[in-house]
Scaffold this active site. Structure first.
Site, mmCIF file in Angstrom:
data_model
loop_
_atom_site.group_PDB
_atom_site.id
_atom_site.type_symbol
_atom_site.label_atom_id
_atom_site.label_comp_id
_atom_site.label_asym_id
_atom_site.label_seq_id
_atom_site.Cartn_x
_atom_site.Cartn_y
_atom_site.Cartn_z
ATOM 1 N N ASP A 44 2.294 5.732 -3.070
ATOM 2 C CA ASP A 44 2.654 7.012 -2.458
ATOM 3 C C ASP A 44 3.438 7.940 -3.386
ATOM 4 O OD1 ASP A 44 1.370 6.025 -0.285
ATOM 5 O OD2 ASP A 44 3.098 6.040 1.074
ATOM 6 N N HIS A 63 0.815 -1.218 0.000
ATOM 7 C CA HIS A 63 0.000 0.000 0.000
ATOM 8 C C HIS A 63 0.845 1.263 0.000
ATOM 9 C CE1 HIS A 63 0.979 -0.925 4.156
ATOM 10 N NE2 HIS A 63 0.760 0.330 4.467
ATOM 11 N N CYS A 64 2.170 1.139 -0.075
ATOM 12 C CA CYS A 64 3.045 2.323 -0.023
ATOM 13 C C CYS A 64 3.809 2.542 -1.325
ATOM 14 C CB CYS A 64 4.029 2.203 1.141
ATOM 15 S SG CYS A 64 3.268 2.286 2.767
ATOM 16 N N ILE A 65 4.714 1.628 -1.644
ATOM 17 C CA ILE A 65 5.646 1.865 -2.755
ATOM 18 C C ILE A 65 4.931 2.070 -4.094
ATOM 19 C CG2 ILE A 65 7.608 0.954 -4.050
ATOM 20 C CD1 ILE A 65 8.512 -0.455 -1.528
#
Length: 238
Positions: A74, A69-71
């Site tokens: 974001d 859910h980040c790399i």
């Protein structure tokens, strides 16, 4: 220890920078894997050698793509916001493009491997070994393994999966269950593709001993069993 910055803007920008650093370096590793494979150069050996330098290099490793859910997400908040300031974040967008292409590249490599065995991908029985976006968790968010699965089915392959942490998953409006990993079952597949490196609860030795083809996109088997596996005729790394 908590590192204090001057405002929430700097705090959020720090998170974006850290994730952007990773997406860019993942893309570099993936692009190097593609071009070095074409040149007959072992990317894993190259990274290991480069990592011996005591400064100026941080090892990143190729794989079937990036997940979580980040790399994958974001850095693109920054891409969107930067347009308000009349700036095009070319490096971020190109990195995303390279990483997003890796599931397709994995399938292309598998097609080449099967072709060498005079076996078409269409109607081949393929096991994905691991579908979580990273090892030893059950999180499927943006998992590149699912994108590999989709690409395989587009090419007509028959896909099943084993994941000790994801006992079942929703796939195209159906609930699909993980297979039970046994020697006879492994032997029944035309190829086993390692798409997640689970360090626990996977008998890599058994899989290596019984797979017709073991295509490892994560260097998981070498990490688990040592470099002696490189001599196995059925073992191929990304």
């Amino acid at each position: 220890e908590v590192f204090t910055v001057s405002s929430p803007k700097e705090a959020e920008a720090t998170k974006i920078l850290e994730n952007t650093f990773r997406i860019v370096n993942c893309a570099l590793a993936n692009e190097m894997a593609i071009v070095y494979n074409k040149m007959g150069i072992n990317i894993w050996e190259v990274i290991a050698a480069a990592a011996t330098k005591p400064f100026g290099f941080t090892p990143f490793y190729p794989g079937p793509g990036v997940g979580g859910h980040c790399i994958p997400l974001d850095p693109f908040y920054l891409t969107y916001k930067a347009r308000e300031y009349d700036y095009h974040t070319r490096l971020i967008e190109l990195s995303g493009e390279i990483n997003d292409n890796m599931p397709e590249y994995v399938v292309e490599r598998l097609m080449e491997i099967l072709n060498e065995q005079e076996k078409p991908l269409k109607n081949s029985k393929i096991m994905l070994l691991g579908i979580a976006y990273k090892g030893d968790i059950d999180d499927l968010r943006e998992s590149p393994a699912l994108k590999v699965w989709e690409e395989l089915e587009k090419k007509g392959a028959r896909v099943e999966y084993y994941d000790p942490y994801c006992k079942n998953t929703k796939w195209k409006n159906s609930i699909v269950e993980s297979v039970v990993l046994t020697p006879d079952l492994v032997t029944s597949y035309d190829a086993v593709v390692v798409t997640t490196w689970h360090k626990h609860n996977v008998d890599y030795q058994m899989v290596l001993d019984n797979a017709k083809i073991l295509f490892d996109t994560k260097n998981a088997v070498v990490s688990a069993l040592g470099e002696s596996v490189l001599s196995a005729a059925n073992y191929i790394r990304l």
